[in-house]
Design an enzyme around this catalytic site. Structure first.
Site, mmCIF file in Angstrom:
data_model
loop_
_atom_site.group_PDB
_atom_site.id
_atom_site.type_symbol
_atom_site.label_atom_id
_atom_site.label_comp_id
_atom_site.label_asym_id
_atom_site.label_seq_id
_atom_site.Cartn_x
_atom_site.Cartn_y
_atom_site.Cartn_z
ATOM 1 N N SER A 118 39.774 33.323 51.952
ATOM 2 C CA SER A 118 41.155 33.182 51.474
ATOM 3 C C SER A 118 42.082 34.135 52.217
ATOM 4 C CB SER A 118 41.236 33.458 49.967
ATOM 5 O OG SER A 118 40.417 32.568 49.259
ATOM 6 N N ASN A 150 35.227 21.355 52.074
ATOM 7 C CA ASN A 150 34.321 21.981 51.109
ATOM 8 C C ASN A 150 33.883 21.046 49.985
ATOM 9 O OD1 ASN A 150 37.235 22.585 50.845
ATOM 10 N ND2 ASN A 150 36.656 23.296 48.813
ATOM 11 N N GLN A 178 33.197 26.474 55.642
ATOM 12 C CA GLN A 178 32.054 25.619 55.317
ATOM 13 C C GLN A 178 31.257 25.213 56.554
ATOM 14 O OE1 GLN A 178 30.859 24.720 52.354
ATOM 15 N NE2 GLN A 178 32.500 25.622 51.139
ATOM 16 N N SER A 234 33.781 33.122 56.009
ATOM 17 C CA SER A 234 33.538 33.899 54.795
ATOM 18 C C SER A 234 32.056 34.214 54.651
ATOM 19 C CB SER A 234 34.022 33.108 53.579
ATOM 20 O OG SER A 234 33.639 33.765 52.386
ATOM 21 N N HIS A 287 30.173 34.945 51.816
ATOM 22 C CA HIS A 287 29.345 34.496 50.696
ATOM 23 C C HIS A 287 28.946 33.017 50.759
ATOM 24 C CE1 HIS A 287 32.268 32.457 47.869
ATOM 25 N NE2 HIS A 287 33.132 33.059 48.644
ATOM 26 N N CYS A 330 37.114 26.111 42.525
ATOM 27 C CA CYS A 330 38.453 26.594 42.202
ATOM 28 C C CYS A 330 39.217 25.627 41.313
ATOM 29 C CB CYS A 330 39.241 26.829 43.488
ATOM 30 S SG CYS A 330 38.207 27.416 44.805
#
Ligand SMILES: *Cc1c(COP(=O)(O)O)cnc(C)c1O
Length: 401
Positions: A74, A154, A182, A202, A204, A327
Site C-alpha cells: 500500500s 489479487n 501478487q 510486498s 507478506h 479488504c
C-alpha cells in the site's frame, strides 16, 4: 475424510517461511544495532540491509540502488502514484491512466488525486479480466503523466500484458508503474525487459512478515521524497530501517523467484483439479481468464448463495478462503473487480476465492472438493434467492432433490 485445516487464502497473506524467520531472528536480539551507527554492531546491520536490497533487486532484474524499502504494498503504491502525480503537475500534466480493477491502494490514491484536480481514466477490463496495451495507447494524451496497471490481479489472478503496456508508455514518454504484489514469485519479473519504471512489492504475500515491502524506482526518476527526516533509503524515506523484516524479505524473495516454472507446474495441477471439481456444481462460473491467470488462483461465482455465509461455513469445516479481497470483507458491497468483469450484483455477491500455493497438497484439494458441494446445497436450500432463480429460469435444481 477426517477434518483438517486448509489454508487457501494465500493472496490475502502467507505464512512466514522458517528460513526467513531464522534469518530475521538475530536482528531482534544480539544484532540489534542501528544501521546508521558507525561502530561494528551498527555496520553489521547496515551490511545486512544492503544484502537484502541486492536480493530484492536481483529478484526483479533491478539494481540495488533502485530499491527502496517501505512498509508494504500500500505504501509503495501511494508513494509511486502520488510522487509521479507531483512530477507530472510540475510539467502541467495532470492525467493518469489506470484500470477499474486495481487494488484499493491504487484506486483510492487515484480518487484522492481527483480531489486535487487530476483527471483519471479508469480503463475497462474485458469480461476475462484483461486490459490491453492498445487500450492504454488509445487513452494516452498530451497531458498524461502516469500509467499505473497491476501485473496480476489479487482477486481473479489475471495476468496483464505488462511488457507491451510498458512499451507503449515509453513510446509516448509516459511513466509506467505496476503493482506487482501478487505477481512477484508467481511469474518472472524483469523491470528492464518489461519496461517498468516503478514497481510495488510486498513481503507478506511471499512468506516474509507483514509491514515490509519495497518500491523499485528506475534510476533517473526524481520521485519526491516520501518521509522527510534522516538519510535512510537514499534520503527519500526517512526512519530507522526495519532490519529484521528487511532481512526476512531478502531471504523470502530469493526463494520466491527460484524455480518459478517447476513450482507453478505443481500448483497449476492442483488448481485445475480444484476448478474442475467446483465447476461440477451447477450454476457456477470461473471468473477471469482460465489461462492468463496466476497458478494458484481460483475465483468462482456460485449462484444463489451469499459469499459471507459460504466463508463462515467453510471456516467451520477448517477451510480458510475469501470472497473478493480481504479488504472488502466486512463491507456488504460486492467486489469492484467482479463488477468490473461485468457480473451482475447478484452473481458478484456469491463469489469464492481460493488461493493455493506450493505448500498445499492433493489432500487439501480433495478435502475442499468434499466439503464444498454439501455446503452449497445446504445454503441454497435455505436461500430465497436460489428458489427464485430456479423458478424464473426453470433450472432443475438437483441439489434440492
Ligand atoms: C496485498 C496487496 C496490496 C497491499 O499490500 P500491503 O503490504 O498489505 O499493504 C497491494 N496490492 C495488491 C495487488 C495486493 O494484493
Amino acid at each position: 475424510m477426517k477434518k483438517r485445516f486448509v489454508y487457501a487464502d494465500n493472496a490475502a497473506t502467507t505464512k512466514v517461511s522458517q528460513k526467513a524467520l531464522n534469518a530475521a531472528l538475530p536482528y531482534f536480539t544480539e544484532l540489534y544495532g542501528n544501521p546508521s551507527s558507525i561502530y561494528s554492531l551498527g555496520m553489521n546491520c547496515a551490511k545486512a540491509v544492503l544484502k537484502a536490497r541486492e536480493q530484492v533487486a536481483d529478484a526483479i532484474g533491478a539494481k540495488a540502488n533502485e530499491i527502496y524499502f517501505t512498509s508494504g504494498g500500500s505504501e509503495s503504491d501511494n508513494w509511486a502514484i502520488r510522487g509521479c502525480a507531483k512530477l507530472g503537475e510540475k510539467k502541467g500534466k495532470k492525467h493518469i491512466i489506470t484500470t477499474a480493477f486495481e487494488h484499493h491502494a491504487v484506486l483510492h490514491t487515484c480518487r484522492y488525486l481527483e480531489s486535487l484536480g487530476f483527471e483519471i481514466t479508469y480503463l475497462p477490463i474485458s469480461n476475462k479480466g484483461i486490459v490491453t496495451a492498445r487500450q492504454v495507447e488509445e487513452a494516452i494524451r498530451e497531458d498524461t503523466c502516469l500509467v499505473t496497471i497491476m501485473t496480476a490481479n489479487n482477486e481473479i489472478g489475471t495476468i496483464q500484458p505488462v511488457a507491451e503496456i510498458g512499451e507503449v508508455c515509453h513510446k509516448h514518454g509516459v511513466l509506467f508503474h505496476t503493482d506487482a504484489v501478487q505477481a512477484v514469485g508467481n511469474i518472472e519479473i524483469d523491470v528492464n525487459k518489461m519496461n517498468i519504471d516503478l514497481l510495488s512489492l510486498s513481503g507478506h504475500k511471499i512468506h516474509a512478515p507483514k509491514g515490509i515491502g519495497a518500491l523499485y524506482i528506475r534510476t533517473g526518476i526524481a520521485l519526491p521524497n516520501l518521509i522527510y527526516g534522516g538519510a535512510q533509503e537514499r534520503n527519500r524515506r526517512a526512519g530507522t530501517e526495519n532490519v529484521p523484516s528487511i532481512v526476512a524479505l531478502g531471504v523470502a524473495i530469493t526463494d520466491a523467484v527460484k524455480d518459478i516454472t517447476a513450482k507453478n507446474e505443481k500448483v497449476r495441477k492442483l488448481r485445475d483439479k480444484l476448478i474442475d471439481g467446483i465447476l461440477k456444481i451447477p450454476e457456477t462460473r470461473l471468473n477471469g481468464d482460465r489461462e492468463q491467470r496466476l497458478a494458484g488462483n481460483v475465483n468462482v461465482s456460485i449462484r444463489g448463495i451469499e459469499g459471507e455465509s459460504l466463508l463462515l461455513t467453510l471456516d467451520l469445516e477448517g477451510v480458510a478462503a475469501s470472497s473478493g479481497s480481504a479488504c472488502t470483507s466486512g463491507s456488504l458491497d460486492p467486489s469492484h473487480v467482479l463488477l468490473a468483469l461485468g457480473l451482475p450484483h447478484e452473481i458478484a455477491h456469491g463469489s469464492l476465492r481460493l488461493t493455493i500455493n506450493e505448500e498445499n497438497t492433493e489432500e487439501d484439494i480433495d478435502y475442499i472438493l468434499q466439503v464444498l458441494p454439501p455446503i452449497v446445497k445446504r445454503l441454497r436450500s435455505m436461500s430465497p434467492l436460489w428458489e427464485r432463480i430456479c423458478k424464473t429460469e426453470n433450472i432443475h435444481d438437483y441439489t434440492l432433490d
